[in-house]
Design a protein around this motif. Structure first.
Motif, short mmCIF file in Angstrom:
data_model
loop_
_atom_site.label_atom_id
_atom_site.label_comp_id
_atom_site.label_asym_id
_atom_site.label_seq_id
_atom_site.Cartn_x
_atom_site.Cartn_y
_atom_site.Cartn_z
N MET A 162 0.84 -1.18 0.00
CA MET A 162 0.00 0.00 0.00
C MET A 162 0.89 1.24 0.00
SD MET A 162 -3.09 0.73 0.14
CE MET A 162 -4.45 1.60 0.58
N LEU A 163 0.61 2.17 -0.87
CA LEU A 163 1.36 3.41 -0.93
C LEU A 163 0.76 4.46 -0.02
CD1 LEU A 163 1.85 3.74 -4.79
CD2 LEU A 163 3.55 3.04 -3.10
N SER A 164 1.57 5.41 0.39
CA SER A 164 1.09 6.57 1.13
C SER A 164 1.84 7.79 0.61
CB SER A 164 1.33 6.41 2.64
OG SER A 164 2.71 6.33 2.92
N ILE A 165 1.27 8.97 0.82
CA ILE A 165 1.91 10.20 0.38
C ILE A 165 3.04 10.52 1.36
CG2 ILE A 165 1.61 12.68 0.02
CD1 ILE A 165 -1.26 12.04 -0.86
N GLY A 166 4.24 10.66 0.82
CA GLY A 166 5.39 10.95 1.66
C GLY A 166 5.67 12.44 1.76
N SER A 167 5.51 13.14 0.64
CA SER A 167 5.77 14.57 0.60
C SER A 167 4.85 15.23 -0.43
CB SER A 167 7.21 14.88 0.17
OG SER A 167 8.15 14.43 1.08
N VAL A 168 4.54 16.46 -0.17
CA VAL A 168 3.95 17.34 -1.17
C VAL A 168 5.10 18.20 -1.65
CG1 VAL A 168 2.32 19.22 -1.57
CG2 VAL A 168 1.69 17.33 -0.07
N VAL A 169 5.24 18.35 -2.96
CA VAL A 169 6.37 19.06 -3.53
C VAL A 169 5.89 20.33 -4.21
CG1 VAL A 169 8.32 18.92 -5.13
CG2 VAL A 169 7.54 16.86 -3.91
N LEU A 170 6.53 21.45 -3.89
CA LEU A 170 6.25 22.73 -4.55
C LEU A 170 7.48 23.16 -5.33
CD1 LEU A 170 4.56 24.97 -1.81
CD2 LEU A 170 3.46 23.78 -3.71
N GLY A 171 7.25 23.60 -6.56
CA GLY A 171 8.33 24.21 -7.32
C GLY A 171 8.45 25.66 -6.92
N VAL A 172 9.67 26.11 -6.70
CA VAL A 172 9.92 27.49 -6.26
C VAL A 172 11.12 28.06 -7.01
CG1 VAL A 172 8.93 27.07 -3.96
CG2 VAL A 172 11.38 26.75 -4.32
N ALA A 173 11.16 29.38 -7.12
CA ALA A 173 12.28 30.05 -7.78
C ALA A 173 13.49 30.16 -6.86
CB ALA A 173 11.86 31.43 -8.27
N ASP A 174 13.24 30.34 -5.56
CA ASP A 174 14.32 30.55 -4.59
C ASP A 174 14.05 29.64 -3.39
OD1 ASP A 174 15.93 31.47 -2.45
OD2 ASP A 174 15.89 33.53 -3.19
N VAL A 175 14.77 28.55 -3.29
CA VAL A 175 14.54 27.54 -2.25
C VAL A 175 14.71 28.13 -0.86
CG1 VAL A 175 15.36 25.36 -1.28
CG2 VAL A 175 15.11 25.61 -3.76
N ARG A 176 15.75 28.89 -0.64
CA ARG A 176 16.01 29.44 0.69
C ARG A 176 14.90 30.42 1.11
NH1 ARG A 176 21.09 27.94 2.28
NH2 ARG A 176 22.43 27.21 0.61
N HIS A 177 14.47 31.26 0.21
CA HIS A 177 13.41 32.23 0.51
C HIS A 177 12.09 31.49 0.79
CE1 HIS A 177 10.61 35.64 -0.57
NE2 HIS A 177 11.36 36.16 0.38
N ALA A 178 11.77 30.50 -0.03
CA ALA A 178 10.56 29.71 0.17
C ALA A 178 10.61 28.96 1.49
CB ALA A 178 10.35 28.75 -1.00
N LEU A 180 6.82 18.73 3.41
CA LEU A 180 6.71 19.68 2.31
C LEU A 180 8.09 19.84 1.70
CD1 LEU A 180 5.03 21.72 0.66
CD2 LEU A 180 5.66 23.44 2.38
N ALA A 181 8.22 19.39 0.46
CA ALA A 181 9.50 19.49 -0.23
C ALA A 181 9.45 20.70 -1.16
CB ALA A 181 9.76 18.21 -1.03
N LEU A 182 10.52 21.45 -1.17
CA LEU A 182 10.63 22.64 -2.03
C LEU A 182 11.78 22.40 -2.99
CD1 LEU A 182 10.42 25.28 0.84
CD2 LEU A 182 8.53 24.47 -0.61
#
Length: 122
Positions: free
Chosen positions: A1-17, A50-52
């Motif tokens: 069975m799978l589960s959600i491990g992370s939600v991933v957001l694309g960002v321009a500046d990882v440190r700022h996000a 939450l992965a950025l």
């Protein structure tokens, strides 16, 4: 069975996000914050990661996937919206609001849309 491990957001500046989302959610970096990637985890207890990741894709005006952040009631929702705006989020002039919405659409400093939901309304 799978589960959600992370939600991933694309960002321009990882440190700022990362600076915004750690304050917004009370999360901490799982590992060192890099220029291309970071995974944020709840400071205490379990929860969705939450992965950025650095992205050059433009922000979508009507994204197919977004985050819903839950508030206990209308007062909590208003307070959280105010807090998030003070952290750098902005109100979005959302053209798809229903007549009596239980949600407020905001954008993070990178422009990613997310909603703050009043969960007391069912």
């Amino acid at each position: 069975m799978l589960s959600i491990g992370s939600v991933v957001l694309g960002v321009a500046d990882v440190r700022h996000a990362a600076a915004f989302w750690t304050q917004a959610l009370g999360y901490v970096p799982r590992d060192a914050i890099g220029d291309r990637w970071v995974v944020l985890v709840p400071a205490e207890g379990p929860g969705v990661q939450l992965a950025l990741g650095r992205s050059e894709s433009p922000v979508q005006e009507h994204p197919r996937v977004h985050l819903d952040l839950y508030a206990a009631d209308a007062a909590d929702q208003a307070a959280e919206v105010e807090r998030l705006v003070a952290l750098g989020a902005r109100h979005v002039d959302w053209d798809l609001y229903p007549q009596d919405p239980d949600f407020v659409v905001l954008a993070d400093p990178d422009g990613n849309r997310f909603c703050v939901i009043d969960t007391s309304r069912g």
